[in-house]
Design an enzyme around this catalytic site. Sequence first.
Site, PDB file in Angstrom:
ATOM      1  N   GLU A   1      -3.830 -30.592   8.145  1.00  0.00           N
ATOM      2  CA  GLU A   1      -3.825 -29.934   6.832  1.00  0.00           C
ATOM      3  C   GLU A   1      -4.906 -28.874   6.700  1.00  0.00           C
ATOM      4  O   GLU A   1      -4.633 -27.733   6.353  1.00  0.00           O
ATOM      5  CB  GLU A   1      -4.001 -30.969   5.713  1.00  0.00           C
TER       6      GLU A   1
ATOM      7  N   TYR B   1       0.817  -1.219   0.000  1.00  0.00           N
ATOM      8  CA  TYR B   1       0.000   0.000   0.000  1.00  0.00           C
ATOM      9  C   TYR B   1       0.853   1.273   0.000  1.00  0.00           C
ATOM     10  O   TYR B   1       0.335   2.369  -0.195  1.00  0.00           O
ATOM     11  CB  TYR B   1      -0.967  -0.009   1.186  1.00  0.00           C
TER      12      TYR B   1
END
Length: 390
Positions: A218, A132
Amino acid sequence: MGTHGAHLFSEIDKLRVQLLRNVQVGSDCEGAEGEISHREILTRIEGVILGIVTSLSEDEAPVLALPNRSSWANVNFDSAIGLQMSSRRSVTAVRSDCPSSVTKFAQILKIMSVIYRLVQSDSYATKRDIYYNNTQLFGSQATVDSIVDDISCMLKIPRRSLHVLATSKGLISGDLCYLEEDGTRIDCHSSSAAVSVSSNIGGIRNIVSSAKFVMIVEKDATFQRLLDGDFCAKLSPCIMITGKGVPDVNSRLMVRKIWDALHIPIFALVDADPHGIEIMCIYKYGSVAMSFEAQSLTVPSVMWLGLLPSDLQRLRVPEEALIPFTKRDESKLNSLLKRPYLTGQPDWQREMELMQQSKVKAEIQSLAAIAPDFLTSIYLPNKLRYGGWV
């Protein structure tokens, strides 16, 4: 399971003793980060800038040489470390006089100038802050993420030492307390909510835990289910962590941090498919793109707890819960079987060859087809009790 409590984790306790015998005194990765002073970081950046100025003074177009972070040819495999970038690595030339690379050249210089100021002032910024700072120049957050890693690799300095932080996506829960760099005390014991993995793993200190093991999960959905079922408290003191799929660097750093502090067994619970196996391999052996930081990101002692392809046959998981292989699955599995680290993992090879023969895959959630609470009440307790990992 109360009557069996004393014996429940005898296999894990034996494994922990074995792991402790194999642990080398000291941690290379922790030492490496502390050895690079602010002055050294600034000197390396100044060296790059001096090269650019010298080229300009000689009426030559400046060129930056970035190590190629996407080629397997640049990677060596070390069983004690994982995938490690070779000292004889190929480089990509980023030229200031070439239309196809001039924008990247400018992006690299801009980010290096930001890093220089951060190190000088001993302050920190996130990769999102940098994006940004000049969205028009960078175009996307992914561009910033990649270039920060390129700079880290080029300068041979860990990204954390460059004072650039990344927002974490991982979650952690269980028998674990520690202090953040600013002194904030983090307690991961809550059974109802997980803690976000820190954005500054290097600043974590005073780790306290009586956990018997760590379980890498996972998927976030499976992690939340185990959390909702108060898995860690009901079964045994443990730590659960998820990188919500392919792990970010902070999740990998956290697993390594815990391993360095506690030296307890670390298990991976992933889907029985090529994608799940690759995610597990990233934690255990690292990735090509981040091989230049292998020593601080890999835990070669990670073990495959489940879901194993052999479990699908042994437990007679209903056929309707199994998923046929796609061409992409076949290609990914063939690629995995050729990886250098599998030569030292015959048990993993056998499991993957079984998957290759059956041409089916399954998610962890497929165990619910046997019984709704099969994963938490039967599968995991029995796996951990009897040593059902590879």
